[in-house]
Design a protein around this motif. Structure first.
Motif, PDB file in Angstrom:
ATOM      1  N   ARG A  84      -8.246  -2.038   5.844  1.00 50.44           N
ATOM      2  CA  ARG A  84      -7.293  -0.937   5.858  1.00 50.44           C
ATOM      3  C   ARG A  84      -7.422  -0.082   4.602  1.00 50.44           C
ATOM      4  NH1 ARG A  84      -0.893  -1.304   7.216  1.00 50.44           N
ATOM      5  NH2 ARG A  84      -0.457   0.887   6.946  1.00 50.44           N
ATOM      6  N   VAL A  85      -7.502  -0.762   3.448  1.00 49.76           N
ATOM      7  CA  VAL A  85      -7.653  -0.016   2.204  1.00 49.76           C
ATOM      8  C   VAL A  85      -8.977   0.744   2.215  1.00 49.76           C
ATOM      9  CG1 VAL A  85      -7.778  -0.177  -0.293  1.00 49.76           C
ATOM     10  CG2 VAL A  85      -6.278  -1.698   0.970  1.00 49.76           C
TER      11      VAL A  85
ATOM     12  N   VAL B 219      -5.852  12.665  -2.600  1.00 51.53           N
ATOM     13  CA  VAL B 219      -5.924  12.513  -1.149  1.00 51.53           C
ATOM     14  C   VAL B 219      -5.544  11.090  -0.751  1.00 51.53           C
ATOM     15  CG1 VAL B 219      -7.421  12.688   0.855  1.00 51.53           C
ATOM     16  CG2 VAL B 219      -7.699  14.279  -1.018  1.00 51.53           C
ATOM     17  N   PHE B 220      -6.059  10.126  -1.507  1.00 53.11           N
ATOM     18  CA  PHE B 220      -5.788   8.723  -1.227  1.00 53.11           C
ATOM     19  C   PHE B 220      -4.289   8.435  -1.313  1.00 53.11           C
ATOM     20  CE2 PHE B 220      -6.565   4.091  -2.547  1.00 53.11           C
ATOM     21  CZ  PHE B 220      -6.860   3.711  -1.257  1.00 53.11           C
TER      22      PHE B 220
ATOM     23  N   ASN C 202      -2.548   9.851   1.658  1.00 57.41           N
ATOM     24  CA  ASN C 202      -2.890   9.106   2.865  1.00 57.41           C
ATOM     25  C   ASN C 202      -2.180   7.755   2.913  1.00 57.41           C
ATOM     26  OD1 ASN C 202      -4.472  10.950   4.167  1.00 57.41           O
ATOM     27  ND2 ASN C 202      -6.386  10.225   3.293  1.00 57.41           N
ATOM     28  N   LEU C 203      -2.130   7.073   1.769  1.00 62.63           N
ATOM     29  CA  LEU C 203      -1.417   5.790   1.729  1.00 62.63           C
ATOM     30  C   LEU C 203       0.041   5.982   2.097  1.00 62.63           C
ATOM     31  CD1 LEU C 203      -2.733   4.085  -1.539  1.00 62.63           C
ATOM     32  CD2 LEU C 203      -3.082   3.297   0.789  1.00 62.63           C
TER      33      LEU C 203
ATOM     34  N   ARG D  29      -9.838  -1.475  15.848  1.00 60.44           N
ATOM     35  CA  ARG D  29      -8.872  -2.523  15.510  1.00 60.44           C
ATOM     36  C   ARG D  29      -7.649  -2.403  16.398  1.00 60.44           C
ATOM     37  NH1 ARG D  29      -4.178  -2.734  12.738  1.00 60.44           N
ATOM     38  NH2 ARG D  29      -3.645  -4.701  11.731  1.00 60.44           N
TER      39      ARG D  29
ATOM     40  N   ARG E 124       1.440   0.971  14.763  1.00 60.71           N
ATOM     41  CA  ARG E 124       0.977   0.005  13.773  1.00 60.71           C
ATOM     42  C   ARG E 124       0.172  -1.122  14.409  1.00 60.71           C
ATOM     43  NH1 ARG E 124       2.088  -2.843   9.105  1.00 60.71           N
ATOM     44  NH2 ARG E 124       2.376  -5.050   9.468  1.00 60.71           N
TER      45      ARG E 124
ATOM     46  N   LEU F 192       0.827  -1.205   0.000  1.00 61.20           N
ATOM     47  CA  LEU F 192       0.000   0.000   0.000  1.00 61.20           C
ATOM     48  C   LEU F 192       0.863   1.257   0.000  1.00 61.20           C
ATOM     49  CD1 LEU F 192      -2.869  -0.920   2.434  1.00 61.20           C
ATOM     50  CD2 LEU F 192      -2.863  -0.876  -0.045  1.00 61.20           C
TER      51      LEU F 192
ATOM     52  N   ASP G 259       3.899   3.945   9.819  1.00 64.85           N
ATOM     53  CA  ASP G 259       4.228   2.573  10.205  1.00 64.85           C
ATOM     54  C   ASP G 259       5.718   2.395  10.359  1.00 64.85           C
ATOM     55  OD1 ASP G 259       1.674   1.864  10.206  1.00 64.85           O
ATOM     56  OD2 ASP G 259       1.798   0.423   8.557  1.00 64.85           O
TER      57      ASP G 259
ATOM     58  N   LEU H  89      -8.760   3.802   4.515  1.00 67.37           N
ATOM     59  CA  LEU H  89      -7.999   4.904   3.922  1.00 67.37           C
ATOM     60  C   LEU H  89      -8.775   5.525   2.770  1.00 67.37           C
ATOM     61  CD1 LEU H  89      -4.342   3.596   4.022  1.00 67.37           C
ATOM     62  CD2 LEU H  89      -5.204   5.709   4.992  1.00 67.37           C
ATOM     63  N   GLY H  90      -9.442   4.669   2.012  1.00 62.08           N
ATOM     64  CA  GLY H  90     -10.264   5.177   0.925  1.00 62.08           C
ATOM     65  C   GLY H  90     -11.382   6.051   1.467  1.00 62.08           C
TER      66      GLY H  90
ATOM     67  N   PHE I 155      -5.318  15.598   3.854  1.00 60.50           N
ATOM     68  CA  PHE I 155      -6.413  16.324   4.483  1.00 60.50           C
ATOM     69  C   PHE I 155      -6.402  17.788   4.058  1.00 60.50           C
ATOM     70  CE2 PHE I 155      -8.602  17.840   8.484  1.00 60.50           C
ATOM     71  CZ  PHE I 155      -9.837  17.380   8.063  1.00 60.50           C
TER      72      PHE I 155
ATOM     73  N   ILE J 102     -11.548   7.777   4.299  1.00 62.74           N
ATOM     74  CA  ILE J 102     -11.178   9.104   4.784  1.00 62.74           C
ATOM     75  C   ILE J 102     -10.634   9.979   3.659  1.00 62.74           C
ATOM     76  CG2 ILE J 102     -10.778   8.492   7.219  1.00 62.74           C
ATOM     77  CD1 ILE J 102      -7.826   8.512   6.602  1.00 62.74           C
ATOM     78  N   SER J 103     -10.290   9.362   2.535  1.00 62.43           N
ATOM     79  CA  SER J 103      -9.795  10.150   1.409  1.00 62.43           C
ATOM     80  C   SER J 103     -10.927  10.650   0.524  1.00 62.43           C
ATOM     81  CB  SER J 103      -8.845   9.315   0.547  1.00 62.43           C
ATOM     82  OG  SER J 103      -7.836   8.752   1.331  1.00 62.43           O
ATOM     83  N   MET J 104     -12.111  10.111   0.743  1.00 65.05           N
ATOM     84  CA  MET J 104     -13.231  10.441  -0.131  1.00 65.05           C
ATOM     85  C   MET J 104     -13.821  11.787   0.292  1.00 65.05           C
ATOM     86  SD  MET J 104     -14.756   9.039  -2.597  1.00 65.05           S
ATOM     87  CE  MET J 104     -16.221   9.112  -3.553  1.00 65.05           C
TER      88      MET J 104
ATOM     89  N   ASP K 210       0.438   6.986   5.792  1.00 68.65           N
ATOM     90  CA  ASP K 210       0.174   5.836   6.641  1.00 68.65           C
ATOM     91  C   ASP K 210       1.374   4.898   6.654  1.00 68.65           C
ATOM     92  OD1 ASP K 210      -2.109   4.921   8.177  1.00 68.65           O
ATOM     93  OD2 ASP K 210      -1.977   3.117   6.940  1.00 68.65           O
ATOM     94  N   GLY K 211       1.943   4.692   5.479  1.00 69.89           N
ATOM     95  CA  GLY K 211       3.115   3.826   5.381  1.00 69.89           C
ATOM     96  C   GLY K 211       4.288   4.418   6.140  1.00 69.89           C
TER      97      GLY K 211
END
Lengths: 305, 344, 327
Positions: C125-126, A285-286, A289-290, C214, A304, A39, A297, C129-130, A234, C132-134, A293-294
């Protein structure tokens, strides 16, 4: 009581600005964890792609003249086709061109908001942590306000008062963006301040500025960067939200939220005018965020689990 | 002695994977426990005594754990071949467990009665005699019976006003009382084997002996076999009938408490005993053990104690020594067992 | 939470400062494009806007004590009346969204923890994240496109059809009022209007609650007492859904409290797109016209509700966590 960590044997690690406490091995583990996470890699690719589009924008946009405001009303509301993969809008402008050009606007605004927030937050946090007493109290209560005030309404109010424009919008959003960073830096400053007294670094003539830059910032750099990467998504979202409400960037500047807002009126027949700007916001945004998030971690494995 | 052992661990090997490599943490553990026997398993932190206990209940998470070989025979059945559901049939009902810290082993969000009742109900599902309620009794009748049993069990472990205290939350009890509650929880399913992992370590000394006395009484009343895991030889001397000394994943010496403590035959057991302060020991006579616990990722090829052993010879480093019987079930995994060269 | 009053006071200062000190001329805007300077001045005098800022502020504060939130310079309506009219609509929306988020987020987070590092966990998880990104306004638009425009199952926006008679006002929550009036068709109508805005609002708190749940579930599953519960033969299902869940929920609750306030402010976009007559839409209209009395009023109401929500969470926390209750 290690005030300054021993110099790293591994110089490559130092150059990549990891916290000084991290050894080369810890760094390699982090990298390993990051690469393990599909991800995060997808996020990195998305972000790099966005940056590329933002930088190369003017050269890859198929209809540059549409971006600057010229219209082609004879060609309005064309559905997606080979010539216009995303169709054309109510002014006959190529939606693909507008969306591509919007990347630069959104990324710039998002980055500016986050940078300004981090900068102001760092300064305020450092001042609050250093001064202590009522200065600290006032600044921290001010940052509490952000919890109670809905950020968007706050940003809207400032943006409306300042008037339209990209810079004004960035200022309006950034005005409420600093508290998180301020708390982070303040905590570190307070902790270090205690150690400072013990080691009497001040007695040796170290100025507050020097202590801030040499001893405190290096320690909070990693969490700040992680927070910034998490905040980017955000921030972009907030920029688009203001654009959508109609406060902030005004046409012809191709801002994704504003594009979406205009095309709302042409639903459902001309859906492509709204779907593609919307998707662009989502993907940007996605991606951030990915990535964020990575990164979290990697640098904060505790979070995590 | 004709009765087969309740528990028979044969040559158990366990490895754990970590970021640094695979550690061979149990390297051929042998242990048999009969009813009415109380086995003390002693050793220092990380020697594998807790892992041995957890292995019997199959509570070691795998991965990272992997069983490389051996058997854990309980009533003749190999526990290593059972699946999770098969194990669940035994846990609580046939095999009870008590852990070290009574403050963290009770769920803080629930009344103790709730937790006891659920354990009793789970055990009743395997053996309807536990509650003694008719098979077609409803949920409510079952819960009421379980609650009655819980009150009786609490009283049995020495909790006064059990009928009222059953509705209290764990934080309303003292440490010793909590450990009693945990003992009640472990015993409510009437297990045949009780594994107690450092049950008194977290308690005050005065409470310790009360709890040990309580356990001893329970063993007698219910004819259980017990494994008492501890690092304290004093506890072993006080509460156990047998003892097994572990070092780096191997049981180096075992047998009846009297024999082993009076005539320690493995150099490690002797070292362990000489590191305990007693009233007869004078200042300066207390001995520590030189060297460090071996790295279990790359353990020594031969006897795992050899690097720290004063009497180690070439043969000790060639291969792991087999346990030999030196009389009356007193076993020692040493090529040169006996109270050799102890005077120095 | 005893700092509430100073914080809310600070809030009024802040918004007042924004409204009065930043550039922009609300009076000119309100007086209309054709107003002469004299007319604008008269307009300002009418609302007391020609006085020094600190005088305006003190008189506003004095008014507040008597429940007077000022007057909108645009509609000339007392702000308090509008607040009373719009607050229940926003609360209804936020409660519905929160209920969705909790009812789905908590079990989903529990499941993600149980299936940790297996596909349900990755998927969650995906998805989180999706979610909160929407952008909520984009999601709202997609919902409208799908369910209102193409399928025609749900109304495009609004809270209740103007042509129908709403149930008698009791709580201000149309769904509840309809039930009180035992008017099932009105209840159904209210629910149909509520559905899409509530879903659009709930997505991001749902994701956050799920991730939080979680994380706290994983934390709880590491606890010694879970080992004891397993060692004594309780089934995994009972352990997770009863013993672990209650502990994990109490950790998640705090987030829910924080999110509640965030949601109140976040209604702006959803109310705009679904034309939901609540505080967000009201604030948006006021902001665009730089009509600051309503903006201050809305921020005060939201701030107060936020504080109340957190007090409520504290109480709930005590109910779930007996240790807190006895202390």
């Amino acid at each position: 009581m290690s005030l300054t960590a021993p110099p790293l044997p591994d110089h490559s690690a130092q150059e990549i600005a990891v916290p000084i406490s991290a050894s080369g091995q810890a760094w390699r583990r982090s990298l390993y964890r990051f690469r393990q996470s599909t991800l995060s890699i997808i996020g990195l690719i998305l972000v790099l792609g966005l940056l590329l589009v933002a930088v190369a924008g003017p050269w890859i946009v198929p209809f540059p003249e549409h971006v600057t405001g010229s219209v082609a009303t004879a060609n309005r509301f064309r559905p997606p086709s080979v010539a216009h993969p995303f169709g054309t809008n109510e002014l006959g402008q190529d939606v693909l061109s507008l969306v591509l050009a919007g990347t630069r606007v959104s990324l710039f605004a998002g980055l500016a908001v986050v940078l300004a927030g981090a900068f102001v937050g760092t300064v305020i946090g450092a001042v609050a942590g250093y001064a202590g007493g009522w200065v600290d109290e006032v600044l921290m209560r001010l940052s509490d306000l952000k919890l109670t005030v809905p950020g968007l309404i706050f940003a809207m109010a400032i943006a409306a008062a300042l008037g339209p424009g990209l810079v004004n919008m960035v200022i309006a959003i950034a005005a409420g963006w600093w508290p998180g960073y301020a708390r982070l830096v303040r905590g570190e400053v307070m902790a270090k301040k205690e150690e400072m007294f013990v080691t009497a670094a001040r007695a040796l003539g170290a100025s507050p500025g020097r202590i801030l830059f040499r001893h405190i910032l290096p320690n909070v750099m990693t969490p700040i960067i992680v927070k910034m990467s998490l905040d980017m998504g955000f921030a972009i979202l907030t920029v688009a939200s203001l654009g959508f409400i109609g406060i902030g960037v005004k046409p012809p500047t191709p801002e994704w939220g504003a594009l979406l807002s205009v095309s709302r009126n042409y639903m459902p027949d001309f859906w492509w005018t709204a779907i593609f700007p919307g998707l662009a916001i989502f993907i940007a945004v996605f991606g951030f965020n990915l990535l964020g998030d990575g990164l979290r971690d990697v640098f904060d494995p505790k979070a995590r689990r | 002695m004709t009765e087969p052992p309740l528990l028979d661990i044969r040559d158990l090997h366990l490895s754990m994977t970590s970021f640094d490599g695979e550690a061979h943490v149990l390297a051929g553990v042998n242990l048999s426990v009969r009813r009415n026997e109380v086995w003390g398993v002693v050793g220092e932190t990380g020697c594998g005594k807790s892992l041995t206990g957890l292995s019997i209940s199959r509570l070691v998470p795998s991965p990272p754990a992997r069983y490389l070989g051996g058997k854990i025979l309980f009533d003749g059945r190999d526990l290593l071949s059972l699946d999770e559901a098969g194990m669940r049939n035994l846990r609580g009902h046939r095999i009870g467990m008590i852990f070290q810290d009574p403050t963290t082993n009770l769920n803080p969000a629930f009344r103790i009665g709730e937790q006891l009742v659920d354990v009793a109900l789970a055990a009743d599902r395997r053996n309807p005699d536990i509650l003694g309620v008719a098979a077609r009794a409803g949920r409510r009748a079952r819960r009421r019976a379980a609650r009655d049993l819980a009150v009786r069990t609490l009283a049995e472990v020495g909790i006064t006003d059990a009928a009222e205290r059953i509705d209290a939350y764990p934080h309303e009890f003292s440490g010793g009382m909590r450990q009693r509650v945990l003992i009640a929880m472990a015993l409510i399913g009437r297990p045949d084997l009780l594994i107690a992992d450092e049950p008194t370590t977290a308690l005050d000394v005065s409470v310790q002996s009360q709890i040990l006395a309580l356990l001893a009484g329970m063993v007698r009343d219910h004819a259980m076999g017990v494994i008492l895991i501890t690092h304290n030889l004093g506890v072993v001397a006080k509460a156990c009938s047998h003892v097994a000394v572990m070092y780096a994943g191997v049981i180096v010496e075992s047998g009846p408490v009297a024999a082993v403590l009076r005539k320690p035959s493995h150099p490690y057991t002797r070292a362990l005993m000489s590191s305990i302060p007693t009233s007869g020991v004078r200042r300066g006579e207390l001995k520590g053990l030189p060297g460090q616990v071996p790295n279990l990722i790359k353990p020594p090829r031969g006897c795992r104690f050899a690097p720290r052993c004063a009497q180690a010879a070439e043969a000790c480093r060639a291969g792991p020594p087999r346990p030999v019987d030196i009389g009356g079930g007193h076993m020692a995994a040493c090529l040169k067992p006996g109270p050799a060269a102890e005077a120095a | 939470m005893f700092l509430t009053i100073p914080v809310l006071l600070g809030l009024t200062v802040l918004v007042f400062a924004i409204g009065r000190l930043l550039p922009g001329d609300p009076v000119a805007l309100a007086a209309g494009p054709n107003a002469t300077p004299a007319e604008i001045a008269a307009y300002a005098r009418e609302f007391g806007l020609d006085r020094p800022v600190w005088v305006q502020y003190t008189s506003y504060l004095t008014g507040l004590l008597g429940g007077n939130f000022g007057v909108s310079i645009f509609t000339r309506r007392p702000v308090i009346e509008d607040l009373i009219a719009y607050t229940p609509a926003t609360l209804e929306l936020v409660f519905a969204a929160m209920a969705l988020a909790i009812l789905i987020g908590i079990p989903a987070g529990l499941a993600a923890a149980v299936y940790r590092d297996r596909w349900p966990d990755y998927l969650s998880r995906v998805a989180a994240l999706g979610a909160i990104s929407m952008p909520r306004f984009f999601l709202g638009l997609l919902l409208q496109l799908a369910f209102a425009m193409w399928l025609g199952w749900l109304p495009l926006g609004g809270r209740f059809p103007l042509t129908d008679d709403p149930p008698r006002l009791v709580t201000g929550f149309l769904t509840v009022d309809a039930l009180i009036a035992q008017d099932l068709s009105a209840f159904w109508t209210a629910c149909r209007h509520l559905a899409m805005p509530a879903i659009a609002m709930s997505l991001s708190p749902l994701a956050t609650i799920m991730r939080m749940m979680r994380a706290s579930t994983l934390e709880v599953m590491q606890q010694d007492y879970v080992m004891t519960e397993r060692a004594l033969g309780l089934s995994q299902r009972l352990i997770v859904t009863k013993y672990v869940a209650r502990n994990a929920i109490s950790a998640t609750l705090t987030v829910i409290g924080l999110y509640f306030g965030w949601l109140l402010g976040g209604t702006v976009l959803v109310e705009t797109i679904f034309d939901w007559p609540g505080l967000g839409l009201y604030a948006t209209k006021a902001v665009v016209t730089q009509d600051f009395m309503p903006v201050i009023g809305v921020t005060l109401v939201i701030g107060t509700l936020f504080v109340c929500a957190n007090l409520l969470v504290d109480v709930l926390y005590g109910v779930i966590n007996p240790k807190v209750r006895t202390e």
